[in-house]
Design an enzyme around this catalytic site. Structure first.
Site, short mmCIF file in Angstrom:
data_model
loop_
_atom_site.label_atom_id
_atom_site.label_comp_id
_atom_site.label_asym_id
_atom_site.label_seq_id
_atom_site.Cartn_x
_atom_site.Cartn_y
_atom_site.Cartn_z
CD GLU A 1 11.68 -7.43 5.40
OE1 GLU A 1 12.61 -8.16 5.84
OE2 GLU A 1 10.91 -6.81 6.14
CG HIS B 1 11.33 -2.38 4.28
ND1 HIS B 1 9.97 -2.40 4.19
CD2 HIS B 1 11.70 -3.54 4.86
CE1 HIS B 1 9.53 -3.53 4.70
NE2 HIS B 1 10.55 -4.25 5.10
CG ASP C 1 0.91 -17.89 7.98
OD1 ASP C 1 2.00 -18.01 8.57
OD2 ASP C 1 -0.18 -17.85 8.58
NE ARG D 1 6.88 3.96 10.25
CZ ARG D 1 5.80 4.08 9.46
NH1 ARG D 1 5.55 3.16 8.55
NH2 ARG D 1 5.00 5.10 9.56
NE ARG E 1 10.02 5.87 8.80
CZ ARG E 1 9.11 5.73 7.82
NH1 ARG E 1 9.32 4.86 6.83
NH2 ARG E 1 8.02 6.47 7.82
NE ARG F 1 3.82 6.30 1.83
CZ ARG F 1 4.19 5.09 2.17
NH1 ARG F 1 4.72 4.29 1.26
NH2 ARG F 1 3.99 4.64 3.36
CE1 TYR G 1 8.89 4.93 2.95
CE2 TYR G 1 7.23 6.66 3.11
CZ TYR G 1 7.81 5.50 3.60
OH TYR G 1 7.31 4.91 4.73
CG ASN H 1 8.42 -2.01 0.26
OD1 ASN H 1 7.89 -2.20 1.37
ND2 ASN H 1 8.98 -0.86 -0.07
N PRO I 1 0.78 -1.23 0.00
CG PRO I 1 -0.21 -1.17 2.09
CD PRO I 1 0.46 -2.10 1.13
CG ASN I 2 -0.33 4.23 1.33
OD1 ASN I 2 -1.32 4.75 0.83
ND2 ASN I 2 -0.36 3.64 2.51
CB ALA J 1 1.53 -0.25 6.30
CG HIS K 1 5.57 -2.53 10.10
ND1 HIS K 1 6.90 -2.91 10.07
CD2 HIS K 1 5.47 -1.46 9.25
CE1 HIS K 1 7.56 -2.08 9.27
NE2 HIS K 1 6.72 -1.20 8.76
CB SER L 1 12.47 4.40 5.02
OG SER L 1 11.50 3.49 5.52
C1 DQA Z 1 8.30 0.95 3.82
C2 DQA Z 1 8.42 1.15 5.34
C3 DQA Z 1 7.10 0.87 6.03
O1 DQA Z 1 7.23 1.07 7.44
C4 DQA Z 1 6.03 1.80 5.52
O2 DQA Z 1 4.77 1.48 6.10
C5 DQA Z 1 5.94 1.83 4.04
C6 DQA Z 1 7.16 1.76 3.24
C7 DQA Z 1 9.60 1.35 3.10
O3 DQA Z 1 9.70 1.01 1.92
O4 DQA Z 1 10.47 2.01 3.68
O5 DQA Z 1 4.87 2.01 3.48
O6 DQA Z 1 8.08 -0.44 3.57
#
Ligand code: DQA
Length: 147
Positions: A97, A99, A86, A110, A106, A17, A22, A73, A9-10, A76, A79, A101
Protein backbone atom coordinates in the site's frame (compact mmCIF):
# COMPACT_ATOMS: atom_id res chain seq x y z
CA UNK A 1 9.20 -10.26 -12.53
CA UNK A 2 6.15 -8.14 -13.39
CA UNK A 3 4.30 -5.77 -11.08
CA UNK A 4 1.13 -3.74 -11.38
CA UNK A 5 1.01 -0.20 -10.00
CA UNK A 6 -2.64 0.68 -9.41
CA UNK A 7 -3.95 4.14 -8.61
CA UNK A 8 -7.40 5.13 -7.45
CA UNK A 9 -9.59 8.21 -7.82
CA UNK A 10 -8.26 11.70 -8.49
CA UNK A 11 -4.64 10.61 -8.77
CA UNK A 12 -4.84 11.47 -12.48
CA UNK A 13 -5.03 15.08 -11.24
CA UNK A 14 -1.62 15.02 -9.56
CA UNK A 15 0.12 18.34 -10.02
CA UNK A 16 -3.19 20.22 -9.99
CA UNK A 17 -4.84 18.65 -6.99
CA UNK A 18 -4.09 20.00 -3.47
CA UNK A 19 -0.35 20.54 -4.08
CA UNK A 20 0.15 21.12 -0.34
CA UNK A 21 -0.61 17.40 0.14
CA UNK A 22 0.39 15.83 -3.17
CA UNK A 23 3.10 18.12 -4.61
CA UNK A 24 3.38 19.67 -8.03
CA UNK A 25 4.52 16.71 -10.12
CA UNK A 26 2.00 15.19 -12.52
CA UNK A 27 0.69 11.66 -13.02
CA UNK A 28 2.85 11.49 -16.17
CA UNK A 29 5.89 12.39 -14.03
CA UNK A 30 4.93 9.57 -11.66
CA UNK A 31 4.63 6.95 -14.41
CA UNK A 32 8.00 8.05 -15.84
CA UNK A 33 9.64 7.67 -12.39
CA UNK A 34 8.11 4.21 -12.02
CA UNK A 35 9.32 3.10 -15.46
CA UNK A 36 12.85 4.24 -14.62
CA UNK A 37 12.82 2.47 -11.23
CA UNK A 38 11.50 -0.73 -12.83
CA UNK A 39 14.33 -0.65 -15.34
CA UNK A 40 16.96 -0.22 -12.65
CA UNK A 41 15.41 -3.06 -10.60
CA UNK A 42 15.34 -5.30 -13.68
CA UNK A 43 11.57 -5.81 -13.55
CA UNK A 44 8.58 -4.66 -15.58
CA UNK A 45 5.86 -2.42 -14.16
CA UNK A 46 2.50 -1.45 -15.59
CA UNK A 47 0.76 1.67 -14.24
CA UNK A 48 -3.00 2.09 -14.28
CA UNK A 49 -5.36 4.71 -12.83
CA UNK A 50 -9.12 4.67 -12.44
CA UNK A 51 -11.75 6.67 -10.62
CA UNK A 52 -13.92 3.54 -10.15
CA UNK A 53 -13.84 1.11 -7.22
CA UNK A 54 -15.12 -1.86 -9.25
CA UNK A 55 -12.44 -1.33 -11.87
CA UNK A 56 -9.76 -1.61 -9.15
CA UNK A 57 -11.40 -4.87 -7.99
CA UNK A 58 -11.42 -6.15 -11.61
CA UNK A 59 -7.77 -5.27 -12.12
CA UNK A 60 -6.74 -6.97 -8.86
CA UNK A 61 -8.62 -10.11 -9.89
CA UNK A 62 -7.13 -10.05 -13.40
CA UNK A 63 -3.64 -9.84 -11.88
CA UNK A 64 -3.94 -13.54 -10.99
CA UNK A 65 -1.50 -15.38 -13.18
CA UNK A 66 -0.12 -12.22 -14.83
CA UNK A 67 1.48 -10.13 -12.04
CA UNK A 68 3.93 -11.19 -9.35
CA UNK A 69 3.11 -8.25 -7.11
CA UNK A 70 0.96 -5.16 -6.76
CA UNK A 71 1.71 -1.62 -5.57
CA UNK A 72 -1.56 0.17 -4.90
CA UNK A 73 -2.66 3.64 -3.88
CA UNK A 74 -6.42 3.17 -3.52
CA UNK A 75 -6.73 6.92 -2.70
CA UNK A 76 -10.08 7.66 -1.01
CA UNK A 77 -11.14 3.99 -1.34
CA UNK A 78 -8.43 3.19 1.22
CA UNK A 79 -10.79 4.50 3.86
CA UNK A 80 -14.05 2.98 2.59
CA UNK A 81 -13.52 -0.14 0.52
CA UNK A 82 -13.96 -3.60 1.99
CA UNK A 83 -14.31 -4.81 -1.63
CA UNK A 84 -10.72 -3.85 -2.44
CA UNK A 85 -9.47 -5.46 0.80
CA UNK A 86 -11.35 -8.65 -0.07
CA UNK A 87 -9.96 -8.66 -3.64
CA UNK A 88 -6.35 -8.46 -2.41
CA UNK A 89 -7.02 -11.20 0.13
CA UNK A 90 -8.66 -13.36 -2.53
CA UNK A 91 -5.87 -13.24 -5.11
CA UNK A 92 -3.06 -13.67 -2.55
CA UNK A 93 -0.66 -11.59 -4.63
CA UNK A 94 1.93 -9.75 -2.48
CA UNK A 95 0.72 -6.15 -2.29
CA UNK A 96 2.23 -2.94 -0.92
CA UNK A 97 0.00 0.00 0.00
CA UNK A 98 1.33 3.46 -0.83
CA UNK A 99 0.15 6.99 -0.04
CA UNK A 100 1.77 10.21 -1.18
CA UNK A 101 0.67 12.07 1.96
CA UNK A 102 0.47 10.54 5.42
CA UNK A 103 -3.27 9.94 5.88
CA UNK A 104 -2.71 9.02 9.54
CA UNK A 105 -1.81 12.63 10.33
CA UNK A 106 -4.73 14.21 8.45
CA UNK A 107 -8.52 14.01 8.95
CA UNK A 108 -9.89 11.43 11.41
CA UNK A 109 -11.71 9.61 8.59
CA UNK A 110 -8.39 9.01 6.80
CA UNK A 111 -6.95 7.06 9.75
CA UNK A 112 -8.74 3.85 8.77
CA UNK A 113 -7.12 1.80 6.01
CA UNK A 114 -9.11 -1.29 5.12
CA UNK A 115 -6.55 -2.60 2.64
CA UNK A 116 -3.65 -2.42 5.12
CA UNK A 117 -4.63 -5.74 6.71
CA UNK A 118 -3.94 -7.55 3.43
CA UNK A 119 -0.64 -5.84 2.56
CA UNK A 120 2.95 -6.90 3.19
CA UNK A 121 3.87 -3.25 3.77
CA UNK A 122 2.76 0.38 3.72
CA UNK A 123 4.70 3.43 2.53
CA UNK A 124 3.14 6.79 3.39
CA UNK A 125 4.06 10.44 3.62
CA UNK A 126 7.09 10.20 1.34
CA UNK A 127 5.69 11.93 -1.75
CA UNK A 128 6.01 10.33 -5.17
CA UNK A 129 9.33 8.62 -4.25
CA UNK A 130 7.20 6.51 -1.88
CA UNK A 131 6.04 4.52 -4.93
CA UNK A 132 9.66 3.68 -5.72
CA UNK A 133 10.26 2.56 -2.14
CA UNK A 134 7.12 0.40 -2.39
CA UNK A 135 8.50 -1.18 -5.59
CA UNK A 136 11.81 -1.95 -3.88
CA UNK A 137 10.01 -3.44 -0.87
CA UNK A 138 7.95 -5.65 -3.16
CA UNK A 139 10.97 -6.74 -5.21
CA UNK A 140 12.94 -7.64 -2.06
CA UNK A 141 9.96 -9.63 -0.74
CA UNK A 142 9.48 -11.48 -4.03
CA UNK A 143 13.23 -12.18 -4.24
CA UNK A 144 13.18 -13.90 -0.84
CA UNK A 145 10.22 -16.02 -1.94
CA UNK A 146 11.93 -17.27 -5.10
CA UNK A 147 15.38 -18.00 -3.63
C1 DQA B 1 -3.95 9.43 -0.67
C2 DQA B 1 -4.53 9.79 0.71
C3 DQA B 1 -6.03 9.60 0.72
O1 DQA B 1 -6.55 9.95 2.01
C4 DQA B 1 -6.69 10.49 -0.30
O2 DQA B 1 -8.09 10.25 -0.35
C5 DQA B 1 -6.08 10.37 -1.65
C6 DQA B 1 -4.64 10.20 -1.78
C7 DQA B 1 -2.44 9.74 -0.74
O3 DQA B 1 -1.83 9.28 -1.70
O4 DQA B 1 -1.89 10.44 0.12
O5 DQA B 1 -6.76 10.50 -2.66
O6 DQA B 1 -4.11 8.03 -0.88
Amino acid sequence: MHILVLNGPNLNLLGVREPEHYGTQTYADLTAMIAQEAESLGITAECRQTNHEGTLVDWIQEARGTADGIVINPAAYTHTSVAILDAVKAVQIPTVEVHISDPDTRDEFRKISYIRAACIGTVKGKGLPGYLEAMRTLKAYLDTRTT
